[in-house]
Design an enzyme around this catalytic site. Structure first.
Site, PDB file in Angstrom:
ATOM      1  N   SER A  98       0.555  -1.328  -0.403  1.00  0.00           N
ATOM      2  CA  SER A  98       0.012  -0.076   0.035  1.00  0.00           C
ATOM      3  C   SER A  98       1.070   1.089  -0.158  1.00  0.00           C
ATOM      4  CB  SER A  98      -0.939  -0.184   1.248  1.00  0.00           C
ATOM      5  OG  SER A  98      -1.346   1.373   1.359  1.00  0.00           O
ATOM      6  N   TYR A 138      -2.930  -1.477   9.806  1.00  0.00           N
ATOM      7  CA  TYR A 138      -3.000  -1.209   8.550  1.00  0.00           C
ATOM      8  C   TYR A 138      -0.273  -0.737   8.307  1.00  0.00           C
ATOM      9  CZ  TYR A 138      -4.283  -0.786   3.977  1.00  0.00           C
ATOM     10  OH  TYR A 138      -4.302  -1.176   2.289  1.00  0.00           O
TER      11      TYR A 138
END
Length: 272
Positions: free
Chosen positions: A141, A154
């Site tokens: 990401s 995350y």
């Protein structure tokens, strides 16, 4: 290492929605026999129904390393051609401060976002090395490039995917197998709606739908466009694939202002 994957078999996890579904549809249209897997059986079946060519569909929890191994054996039996690519794409989200985080939520996320990638790589790497061909494509990401508030779990998992894949890439030097990391920016998917968010991490009193709507408003890239960028990046032999204009901004900020990037990001967000 340039890799042509059109017309050749691929494996995609997290294929029941979002980037995974769009990758499956795109690659199927480009002649790839597609193996798709996801824990969501209902949505996975919808993906399977949308494919235009040969497909193998399997309900799979990527946290289960042993079942991932069995899945790889099933794929090996199903294939008529060498496996061209494995897309370890399954992912989930949480959003909370470090102070308010729940250990069980962090474990849930890390088991899927990081260990799911590791399990998929370990399951299929022997096959790829034996045929001396193919590419492992692991989804990180932009939050694997920079740390963001209220996303400690995350970011940690996505940074871990980045480090794991970079290490794998060096181990594969001298073989016919390669590894690539994908860094999507904001993609218009349901990852927020399907995440574990118990309260507004910014303290503004928003419910889950409002948080998801705010994310959608700043997400710049569709899953279809993301799939196109990833497909082209893999075939060009890129080791790192940035997806979306915001991904390039985050990458530049991490390089230019490695300790001050969030001050710049906050200013950009205030202008929206």
């Amino acid at each position: 290492m340039v890799r042509k994957i059109a017309g050749r078999p691929v494996v995609i996890t997290g294929a029941a929605s979002g980037i995974g579904r769009s990758l499956a549809i795109r690659l199927s249209r480009h002649g790839c026999p597609v193996v798709i897997a996801d824990v969501n059986a209902v949505e996975l079946e919808k993906t399977a129904a949308s494919l235009s060519g040969p497909a193998l569909s399997r309900v799979l929890d990527v946290r289960d390393a042993a079942d991932f191994g069995r899945f790889a054996s099933e794929v090996r039996e199903w294939l008529d051609l060498p496996l061209a690519a494995v897309f370890n794409n399954a992912g989930v989200a949480t959003a909370t401060s470090v102070l308010d985080s729940l250990p069980e939520d962090d474990t849930w996320l890390f088991d899927i976002n990081y260990w799911g990638v590791v399990n998929g790589t370990r399951a299929f790497l022997p096959m790829l090395l034996k045929q001396n061909y193919g590419v492992v494509v692991n989804t990180s990401s932009v939050y694997g490039l920079v740390g963001m508030p209220n996303n400690s779990a995350y970011c940690s998992a996505k940074f871990a995917v980045r480090g794991f894949t970079d290490s794998l890439r060096q181990e594969l030097r001298g073989t016919g197998v390669s590894a690539a990391t994908v860094h999507p920016g904001g993609i218009k998917t349901n990852i927020i709606r399907n995440g574990r968010i118990h309260r507004d991490p910014e303290g503004r009193g928003r419910d889950l739908e409002q948080i998801a709507a705010d994310f959608d408003a700043i997400a710049l890239t569709t899953p279809e466009r993301a799939a196109e960028v990833i497909h082209r990046g893999v075939e060009k032999g890129k080791a790192r694939i940035l997806v979306g204009p915001d991904a390039y901004v985050f990458d530049a900020l991490a390089r230019i202002a490695p300790t001050r990037y969030y001050s710049l990001v906050a200013r950009l967000l205030e202008r929206k």
